[in-house]
Structures are given as structure tokens and as C-alpha cells.
Design an enzyme around this catalytic site. Structure first.
Site, PDB file in Angstrom:
ATOM      1  N   HIS A 135      -3.840 -85.760  46.584  1.00 30.94           N
ATOM      2  CA  HIS A 135      -2.639 -85.163  47.175  1.00 30.94           C
ATOM      3  C   HIS A 135      -1.662 -84.665  46.123  1.00 30.94           C
ATOM      4  CE1 HIS A 135      -3.951 -87.099  50.917  1.00 30.94           C
ATOM      5  NE2 HIS A 135      -3.123 -86.277  51.539  1.00 30.94           N
ATOM      6  N   LYS A 139       4.023 -87.055  47.330  1.00 35.25           N
ATOM      7  CA  LYS A 139       3.681 -87.963  48.433  1.00 35.25           C
ATOM      8  C   LYS A 139       4.141 -89.383  48.106  1.00 35.25           C
ATOM      9  CE  LYS A 139      -0.261 -89.277  51.349  1.00 35.25           C
ATOM     10  NZ  LYS A 139       0.574 -89.217  52.569  1.00 35.25           N
TER      11      LYS A 139
END
Ligand SMILES: NC(=O)C1=CN([C@@H]2O[C@H](COP(=O)(O)OP(=O)(O)OC[C@H]3O[C@@H](n4cnc5c(N)ncnc54)[C@H](OP(=O)(O)O)[C@@H]3O)[C@@H](O)[C@H]2O)C=CC1
Ligand SMILES: O=C(O)C1=N[C@H](C(=O)O)C[C@H](O)C1
Length: 250
Positions: A135, A139
């Protein structure tokens, strides 16, 4: 017209949801709220479905507030445990409006939903399996909600098939083997340039199957979010539904 309110409307996902609702011919944006706003402004009079994309630390409180308001809710935020899901079920059971609905999905992208589904199908055929999620570095949670859901599904399928534990002779580990989710190792990568990606590696002696999903853009989540809102406004069952696979013909 389906009246949709967005909670977390200034966030990365919330902004996309606002645009998607504004672009949907059958939907009308009711309220767009974010941190510091009073969620009790959302009522059955102004909202058919609230869409919640905030942060794991606040999502349960938000969802409980929205249910108490008598509003159906679609949730994309991560951080859901079995205990938290039970709290939502209990709240729905005593909700003010009959037949109230909540829907929580770890991932709204069709690629990710299918990768998760195919992984549960493949699980019983392989001795080894590991999940890698990758990711963007903004995040806040690791591993991803999607990776947890995938690992749980694989673990359940292996258990149902009577498979033993995944083989692993590791005796010393400084953390490199990742996190065990129901006995399945999950690894998290955070890298500038990435968005949301998951790879499931299955291994047998002499062979490997890789199932990979890539969301390059947050727009990839929007068809799933709109589908969920439409289902809640029409024929979704009362109570809590978890996972977009429930609304697809799989
Ligand atoms: N299910 C799916 O398909 C997907 C799920 N996600 C998940 O969605 C969540 C949101 O992701 P993302 O949009 O990137 O995160 P962001 O941090 O960009 O957005 C979160 C927003 O929520 C706001 N917020 C914080 N607290 C509250 C509160 N109490 N009430 C209302 N709003 C609040 C934040 O405001 P402030 O910044 O001022 O605190 C921010 O604007 C994450 O859990 C992520 O993992 C993401 C992509 C897809
Ligand atoms: O934070 C994100 O970006 C994402 N979060 C969800 C998750 O944790 O699974 C869904 C997707 O991976 C993007």
C-alpha cells in the site's frame, strides 16, 4: 433518488465517494461530513444510506451513532474484529427503524474481491500459502483489512478441508516472517507510488500459484460502493452483511 450522506467526506476515499454520488443519475448527495461534524445531523428524513470512510479508531462509534439515528450504513473503513462486528449486530437488533441494514466491506474493488474469493477456492489444494499486501505509505493500519479477510478465508477453507498447519521451520524471527492471522503469515509493504495491492502465494512441491489484485486508482472502489448503496436502498437483507462478494453473482 437514493439520498446518500458521506462521513469522512474530506478524506482520500470520502472525496471520491462524494464525486461518485454526484455523478450517479439515481443518487443525490445529502450531507458530506468529516471530523468534528455532528453525525446526528444525518437522519432518515434527509438520508437513505450513509457511506462511512474514516479511520479505524472512530468507525465503530460512527456506525453505532448512524444506526441509532435510524439510517442504513455502508462502511469501507478498516479495523473490524469479530467483537466489533457483534456490537454492530446488537445495535441493529435494537435499531429504531424496522429492517435496518449495515454493510461492511474490507474492499470494494472487483479485482480485490475476486482475488479474495479465488484464494478461498484455491486454498485446499496447496500445502503452503502466504499473503503479501502492498500500500501507499499514508495508510495508518497494517496489515490491511483486505489481507486479514483473505487470510481468515484461506484459514477457514484449509480447516474445512482438514489441512495441517502451513509448514515453516523458522526458529528465530526478528519480525521478518510477518503477522500470523489464523495461522496464515501476512506481510505488509508500504511504498511511495503504490495504491492498494495484494498478492497471495500458494505453493506445493515443484509448483506455485500467484493470485494478485492491483487497485491503481481509488476510482476502482467506486462501482462497488455505489452497488452497496443501491443494494441497501433496495433488496439487501436486514441486519449486517460483510463483504461485497455477497452482492455479486459468484
Ligand atoms: N473498503 C475499501 O474498499 C477501502 C477501504 N479503505 C479504508 O477506508 C478508510 C479511509 O481511508 P482514506 O480515505 O485513505 O483515509 P483518510 O485519512 O484520507 O480519510 C479519513 C477521513 O476521515 C476523517 N475523520 C477522522 N475522524 C472522523 C470522525 N470521527 N468523523 C468523521 N470523519 C472523521 C478524517 O479527518 P482528519 O484527517 O481531519 O482526521 C479524514 O478526512 C481506511 O480505513 C482505509 O483502510 C480505503 C480504500 C478502500
Ligand atoms: O487504506 C487503503 O488505502 C486501503 N484500505 C483497505 C484495506 O485496508 O484493505 C482497502 C484497500 O486495500 C485500500
Amino acid at each position: 433518488m437514493i439520498k446518500v450522506s458521506v462521513v469522512g467526506a474530506k478524506g482520500r476515499m470520502g472525496r471520491h465517494v462524494v464525486d461518485a454520488v454526484n455523478g450517479a443519475a439515481d443518487m443525490q448527495l445529502a450531507l458530506a461530513l468529516d471530523a468534528g461534524d455532528d453525525l446526528t445531523r444525518i437522519t432518515p428524513e434527509n438520508t437513505d444510506v450513509a457511506v462511512e470512510f474514516t479511520v479505524p479508531s472512530v468507525t465503530l462509534d460512527n456506525v453505532l451513532t448512524l444506526i441509532a439515528q435510524g439510517v442504513d450504513v455502508v462502511v469501507g473503513t478498516t479495523g473490524w474484529t469479530d467483537e466489533r462486528l457483534d456490537q454492530v449486530r446488537e445495535a441493529l437488533a435494537k435499531a429504531p427503524r424496522e429492517g435496518q441494514k449495515a454493510f461492511i466491506a474490507p474492499n470494494f474493488a472487483i479485482s480485490a474481491v475476486l482475488a479474495d474469493y479465488f484464494s478461498t477456492q484455491a486454498a485446499k489444494y496447496f500445502e503452503s500459502v502466504e499473503v503479501i499486501e502492498l500500500h501507499h505509505p499514508n495508510k495508518v493500519d497494517a496489515p490491511s483489512g483486505t489481507a486479514i479477510h483473505t487470510a481468515q478465508g484461506i484459514a477457514a477453507a484449509r480447516k474445512a478441508a482438514g489441512l495441517p498447519a502451513v509448514p515453516d521451520a523458522t526458529e528465530t524471527d526478528g519480525g521478518s516472517r510477518g503477522q500470523s492471522v489464523d495461522g496464515i503469515q501476512v506481510h505488509a509493504v508500504r511504498l511511495r507510488g503504490l495504491n492498494a495491492h495484494e498478492e497471495v502465494l500458494f505453493g506445493n512441491a515443484g509448483e506455485q500459484l500467484t493470485i494478485r489484485a492491483d487497485s491503481f486508482d481509488r476510482g476502482s472502489f467506486m462501482p462497488g460502493v455505489l452497488l452497496a448503496a443501491r443494494k441497501l436502498a433496495s433488496d439487501a437483507p436486514a441486519g449486517l452483511t460483510v463483504g461485497l462478494a455477497n452482492f455479486l453473482d459468484l
